[in-house]
Design an enzyme around this catalytic site. Sequence first.
Site, short mmCIF file in Angstrom:
data_model
loop_
_atom_site.label_atom_id
_atom_site.label_comp_id
_atom_site.label_asym_id
_atom_site.label_seq_id
_atom_site.Cartn_x
_atom_site.Cartn_y
_atom_site.Cartn_z
N GLU A 103 -71.58 -81.88 73.09
CA GLU A 103 -71.04 -81.38 74.36
C GLU A 103 -69.62 -80.83 74.21
O GLU A 103 -69.31 -79.75 74.71
CB GLU A 103 -71.06 -82.52 75.38
CG GLU A 103 -70.37 -82.21 76.69
CD GLU A 103 -70.10 -83.46 77.49
OE1 GLU A 103 -69.63 -83.32 78.65
OE2 GLU A 103 -70.32 -84.58 76.98
N THR A 126 -76.23 -84.20 68.40
CA THR A 126 -75.70 -85.44 68.95
C THR A 126 -76.77 -86.51 68.89
O THR A 126 -77.93 -86.24 69.21
CB THR A 126 -75.21 -85.30 70.40
OG1 THR A 126 -74.94 -86.61 70.95
CG2 THR A 126 -76.22 -84.60 71.29
N ASP A 128 -76.89 -88.78 70.89
CA ASP A 128 -77.10 -89.19 72.28
C ASP A 128 -78.22 -88.42 72.97
O ASP A 128 -78.69 -88.82 74.03
CB ASP A 128 -75.81 -89.01 73.09
CG ASP A 128 -74.64 -89.76 72.50
OD1 ASP A 128 -74.87 -90.79 71.84
OD2 ASP A 128 -73.49 -89.31 72.67
N ARG A 163 -82.67 -118.22 71.58
CA ARG A 163 -81.47 -117.78 72.26
C ARG A 163 -81.66 -116.33 72.73
O ARG A 163 -82.54 -115.62 72.26
CB ARG A 163 -80.24 -117.86 71.35
CG ARG A 163 -80.33 -117.01 70.08
CD ARG A 163 -78.98 -116.86 69.38
NE ARG A 163 -78.39 -118.10 68.98
CZ ARG A 163 -78.04 -118.41 67.73
NH1 ARG A 163 -78.30 -117.56 66.74
NH2 ARG A 163 -77.46 -119.55 67.45
N ARG A 172 -73.26 -93.05 75.09
CA ARG A 172 -72.27 -92.67 76.10
C ARG A 172 -72.87 -92.77 77.50
O ARG A 172 -73.30 -93.85 77.90
CB ARG A 172 -71.68 -91.29 75.81
CG ARG A 172 -70.89 -91.23 74.51
CD ARG A 172 -69.91 -90.10 74.46
NE ARG A 172 -68.93 -90.17 75.54
CZ ARG A 172 -67.85 -90.96 75.53
NH1 ARG A 172 -67.61 -91.76 74.53
NH2 ARG A 172 -67.03 -90.94 76.55
N ARG A 266 -76.07 -114.26 72.39
CA ARG A 266 -75.26 -113.63 71.36
C ARG A 266 -75.39 -112.11 71.48
O ARG A 266 -76.36 -111.60 72.00
CB ARG A 266 -75.71 -114.07 69.97
CG ARG A 266 -75.47 -115.54 69.68
CD ARG A 266 -73.97 -115.83 69.53
NE ARG A 266 -73.73 -117.21 69.16
CZ ARG A 266 -73.56 -118.20 70.01
NH1 ARG A 266 -73.64 -117.95 71.31
NH2 ARG A 266 -73.34 -119.43 69.60
N HIS A 272 -71.47 -97.69 64.87
CA HIS A 272 -71.57 -96.50 64.02
C HIS A 272 -72.67 -96.58 62.98
O HIS A 272 -72.95 -95.56 62.32
CB HIS A 272 -70.22 -96.22 63.36
CG HIS A 272 -69.20 -95.69 64.31
ND1 HIS A 272 -68.50 -96.52 65.16
CD2 HIS A 272 -68.80 -94.43 64.59
CE1 HIS A 272 -67.69 -95.79 65.91
NE2 HIS A 272 -67.85 -94.52 65.59
N ARG A 275 -75.11 -93.88 63.38
CA ARG A 275 -74.76 -92.52 62.95
C ARG A 275 -74.95 -92.32 61.45
O ARG A 275 -75.03 -91.19 60.98
CB ARG A 275 -73.28 -92.22 63.25
CG ARG A 275 -72.91 -92.18 64.71
CD ARG A 275 -71.48 -91.67 64.83
NE ARG A 275 -71.04 -91.58 66.19
CZ ARG A 275 -71.32 -90.58 67.02
NH1 ARG A 275 -72.09 -89.59 66.58
NH2 ARG A 275 -70.88 -90.57 68.25
#
Length: 342
Positions: A103, A126, A128, A163, A172, A266, A272, A275
Amino acid sequence: MRVGVLTGGGDCPGLNAVIRAVVRKGVQSYGHEFIGFRDGWRGPLEGRSVRLDIPAVRGILPRGGTVLGSSRTNPLKEEDGIRRIQESLARQGIEALVTIGGEDTLGVAARLSGEYGVPCVGVPKTIDNDLSATDYTFGFDTAVGIATEAIDRLHTTAESHMRVLVVEVMGRHAGWIALHSGLAGGANVILIPEQRFDVDQVCAWVTSRFRSSYAPIVVVAEGAMPKDGDLVLKDGSLDPFGHVRLSGVGEWLAKEIERRTGKEARTTVLGHVQRGGTPSAFDRWLATRFGLHAVDAVHERDFGVMVALRGTDIVRVPIADATARLKTVDPKLYAEAGVFFG
């Protein structure tokens, strides 16, 4: 022609595949010459570049990251940024610029092309998957695969200790990674930015899961927000494009679940790791096709456009259209996953 290439914004699996395809076809089919700019928009701002030829791109297809480097430099915020870029391109004889980014990077390209006459062709990148005008961006498939594998692994440790495990993923302000990886990984709750969540409802789903003698996995996108609150942030700092640095909602939610249900919770923040590493086969395929079609647009001097995936076809759309709004998760898609909650 002499063509510049840059990769901007966050790094992403598949960037090198685009660079390779652009250079291979541009040299072999059209006889063009290529210059790679270092570290996103910082490269043309500071005149930092490297020659790209076929030997330079040999062997980079399966590599993650970008051989050119990247940054979140915003030339529109730099003093005389536009003039410096124009002078840098003119000094090196650059007749066109292939801008590979999301973007923000493509938003700059749209301004440069539309308002200042800088000849740009965009390539959508991206993890995303939030760029409109394209069905998918490369990098997304790899990120989803990494997140799904992590969720698969977390199921076993959650069951061993009975748990709650909260998994925070990137994205994002779009919930594509959370929705796809959560559904593929068998999560019991998926929370996305497009729909504010009720903490009490999340706790009810968690409790229901324990009643079935299973330990719940909660997948939450970093931009997800509770109904009675705002974004949960580690700090309020902004990047050069004015975006807040997201992350923190996973830790906050785990504490709330533990406090309200009495069950141990937890958090795993994938961050990252989504990525990094080698791109998936799909991302290599898509990135390569984007690169091939981007250099076609350059050769035909069809500037101000971005290559995009529509079905199985690669088409060209105005860069301005692709960056005008975020592509977010349709409520109907999110509703489909709801049957597995709790």
